[in-house]
Design a protein around this motif. Structure first.
Motif, PDB file in Angstrom:
ATOM      1  N   GLY A   1       0.783  -1.227   0.000  1.00 50.01           N
ATOM      2  CA  GLY A   1       0.000   0.000   0.000  1.00 50.01           C
ATOM      3  C   GLY A   1       0.813   1.274   0.000  1.00 50.01           C
ATOM      4  N   GLY A   2       2.091   1.186   0.367  1.00 47.70           N
ATOM      5  CA  GLY A   2       2.947   2.371   0.368  1.00 47.70           C
ATOM      6  C   GLY A   2       3.379   2.746  -1.038  1.00 47.70           C
ATOM      7  N   GLY A   3       4.099   3.859  -1.145  1.00 49.15           N
ATOM      8  CA  GLY A   3       4.517   4.331  -2.456  1.00 49.15           C
ATOM      9  C   GLY A   3       5.411   3.354  -3.186  1.00 49.15           C
ATOM     10  N   THR A   4       6.362   2.752  -2.488  1.00 54.58           N
ATOM     11  CA  THR A   4       7.279   1.806  -3.126  1.00 54.58           C
ATOM     12  C   THR A   4       6.530   0.578  -3.617  1.00 54.58           C
ATOM     13  OG1 THR A   4       9.053   2.554  -1.667  1.00 54.58           O
ATOM     14  CG2 THR A   4       9.405   0.477  -2.821  1.00 54.58           C
ATOM     15  N   ASP A   5       5.578   0.117  -2.839  1.00 53.75           N
ATOM     16  CA  ASP A   5       4.765  -1.033  -3.233  1.00 53.75           C
ATOM     17  C   ASP A   5       3.937  -0.713  -4.470  1.00 53.75           C
ATOM     18  OD1 ASP A   5       3.370  -3.696  -2.590  1.00 53.75           O
ATOM     19  OD2 ASP A   5       1.684  -2.288  -2.578  1.00 53.75           O
ATOM     20  N   ARG A   6       3.343   0.456  -4.512  1.00 46.77           N
ATOM     21  CA  ARG A   6       2.492   0.824  -5.653  1.00 46.77           C
ATOM     22  C   ARG A   6       3.304   0.944  -6.940  1.00 46.77           C
ATOM     23  NH1 ARG A   6       0.506   5.711  -2.462  1.00 46.77           N
ATOM     24  NH2 ARG A   6      -0.060   6.631  -4.471  1.00 46.77           N
ATOM     25  N   ILE A   7       4.478   1.555  -6.842  1.00 44.88           N
ATOM     26  CA  ILE A   7       5.325   1.667  -8.035  1.00 44.88           C
ATOM     27  C   ILE A   7       5.832   0.294  -8.458  1.00 44.88           C
ATOM     28  CG2 ILE A   7       7.551   2.531  -8.867  1.00 44.88           C
ATOM     29  CD1 ILE A   7       7.023   5.122  -7.441  1.00 44.88           C
ATOM     30  N   SER A   8       6.171  -0.553  -7.498  1.00 51.94           N
ATOM     31  CA  SER A   8       6.628  -1.918  -7.812  1.00 51.94           C
ATOM     32  C   SER A   8       5.558  -2.673  -8.590  1.00 51.94           C
ATOM     33  CB  SER A   8       6.965  -2.678  -6.530  1.00 51.94           C
ATOM     34  OG  SER A   8       8.025  -2.073  -5.831  1.00 51.94           O
ATOM     35  N   ARG A   9       4.320  -2.541  -8.158  1.00 50.65           N
ATOM     36  CA  ARG A   9       3.223  -3.260  -8.811  1.00 50.65           C
ATOM     37  C   ARG A   9       2.927  -2.691 -10.199  1.00 50.65           C
ATOM     38  NH1 ARG A   9       1.255  -6.894  -5.262  1.00 50.65           N
ATOM     39  NH2 ARG A   9       1.977  -6.546  -3.120  1.00 50.65           N
ATOM     40  N   TYR A  10       3.123  -1.399 -10.363  1.00 56.47           N
ATOM     41  CA  TYR A  10       2.961  -0.828 -11.698  1.00 56.47           C
ATOM     42  C   TYR A  10       3.986  -1.444 -12.658  1.00 56.47           C
ATOM     43  CZ  TYR A  10       2.901   2.301 -15.650  1.00 56.47           C
ATOM     44  OH  TYR A  10       2.833   2.780 -16.921  1.00 56.47           O
ATOM     45  N   PHE A  11       5.237  -1.512 -12.202  1.00 55.16           N
ATOM     46  CA  PHE A  11       6.284  -2.061 -13.077  1.00 55.16           C
ATOM     47  C   PHE A  11       6.107  -3.552 -13.304  1.00 55.16           C
ATOM     48  CE2 PHE A  11       8.363   1.954 -12.897  1.00 55.16           C
ATOM     49  CZ  PHE A  11       9.167   1.977 -14.029  1.00 55.16           C
ATOM     50  N   ALA A  12       5.584  -4.266 -12.329  1.00 58.57           N
ATOM     51  CA  ALA A  12       5.335  -5.697 -12.518  1.00 58.57           C
ATOM     52  C   ALA A  12       4.361  -5.910 -13.667  1.00 58.57           C
ATOM     53  CB  ALA A  12       4.789  -6.304 -11.230  1.00 58.57           C
ATOM     54  N   GLU A  13       3.299  -5.127 -13.695  1.00 59.30           N
ATOM     55  CA  GLU A  13       2.309  -5.265 -14.757  1.00 59.30           C
ATOM     56  C   GLU A  13       2.871  -4.780 -16.104  1.00 59.30           C
ATOM     57  OE1 GLU A  13      -1.240  -5.999 -16.831  1.00 59.30           O
ATOM     58  OE2 GLU A  13      -0.323  -6.808 -15.005  1.00 59.30           O
TER      59      GLU A  13
END
Length: 336
Positions: A54-66
């Motif tokens: 839910g944090g910023g690093t997690d959200r950016i990580s998930r964007y790049f995963a997709e």
């Protein structure tokens, strides 16, 4: 005459066999290179996120995963490995098998945790792939907080040192050190506010909204939704200039304290990852960050875009190590 024809044919064939083979054309070389690379990835790739869901690093990580899944045709999944002030996740990624199937979302803590004695791990233990983001730290409070400006907030701390509770990440993390630097620049001790360690900004903001904290130090994008909903308010941001997405928020410098602090995020691979794989991922990342979709996503989420690739990213990491050295040294000295 009839016998000379077979002899002539035999001589021609022997002469041809002695000629060197023709070098491959440019197209055939490219085709061979493509064939060598086409087998990666063959299976799911893991992206290790050192911070909480839910944090910023997690959200950016998930964007790049997709985005990488779309580019390379295989699943990329995010695994959150939190703990040790970021050491657990960063170490897990650096020590993974260097086969291209583990990528780490590295963060600014990589430049500070080894200087704090938390680990021997440094940026030199990775092959830097991409820096995709940089966001300034900010001081965030509840909408009903009594402080309307950073000056009010620092004045309260000066009058009642040790009373207010703050958080934003683990002890000694980037947002903690940003707080320490700001307090020192204002002539205050790092212990003038209490720091409550958490696994990241998401949990810190939840604690703030629940009344368990007085303020959070993290980036504005990480609290953008709660700010938009009128639940939280930003007193000041630690950037050189006001953020384009949030022009009404003053800088710490404008508020009378000479201090800036920026957290960054990037992707990296374990050392000894094959060059071909590094190239494939680097090219895919370049395509992603140059896309309109990426620009729109980052703008929507409020994340600042700062792009550095491979060698440039490594130079930046070296400079960051030097920049945070004095702050960390002061932090450790005061702690002891």
């Amino acid at each position: 005459m009839r016998r000379s024809a077979p002899l002539l044919l035999l001589a021609t064939l022997l002469l041809a066999s002695c000629q060197p083979a023709s070098p491959p054309t440019g197209n055939s070389t490219q085709q061979a290179s493509s064939t060598r690379r086409s087998d990666y990835p063959r299976r799911t790739v893991t992206i290790v996120c050192p911070w909480g869901v839910g944090g910023g690093t997690d959200r950016i990580s998930r964007y790049f995963a997709e985005a990488l899944r779309k580019e390379l045709g295989k699943p990329f999944v995010v695994v959150n490995k939190t703990g040790g002030s970021g050491v657990l996740g960063h170490s897990s990624g650096a020590n993974a098998r260097p086969d291209g199937y583990t990528i780490t979302t590295i963060t600014a803590e990589l430049n500070t945790m080894h200087q704090m004695g938390l680990t021997k791990l440094t940026y030199k233990d990775y092959i830097p792939l991409l820096q995709m983001n940089a966001d300034a730290a900010a001081i965030i409070v509840r909408q009903d907080a009594p402080w309307k400006t950073l000056g009010d907030f620092l004045g309260h701390i000066k009058d009642k040192p040790g009373q207010l509770k703050m958080s934003g990440t683990a002890a000694g993390g980037t947002w903690d050190l940003a707080r320490v630097g700001m307090l020192q620049a204002a002539g205050l001790s790092k212990d003038a506010t209490k720091w409550v360690p958490t696994q990241g900004s998401a949990s810190s903001l939840t604690e703030l909204l629940g009344g368990h904290l007085d303020a959070v130090c993290c980036s504005v994008p990480e609290a953008a939704q709660q700010i938009a909903d009128g639940q939280l308010r930003v007193l000041a941001v630690m950037s050189d200039e006001r953020l384009p997405q949030f022009p009404d928020i003053p800088t710490v410098q404008e508020s009378g304290t000479n201090w800036t602090a920026v957290g960054w995020r990037g992707l990296a691979l374990p050392n000894d990852t094959p060059t071909d794989i590094v190239t494939i991922l680097s090219e895919a990342c370049k395509t992603i960050v140059e896309s309109k979709h990426y620009q729109e996503y980052m703008e929507k989420e409020g994340f600042g875009i700062t792009i550095r690739h491979t060698d440039d990213f490594k130079v930046f990491l070296r400079k960051q190590d030097a920049q945070w050295g004095p702050v960390v040294a002061s932090f450790i000295k005061r702690k002891s």
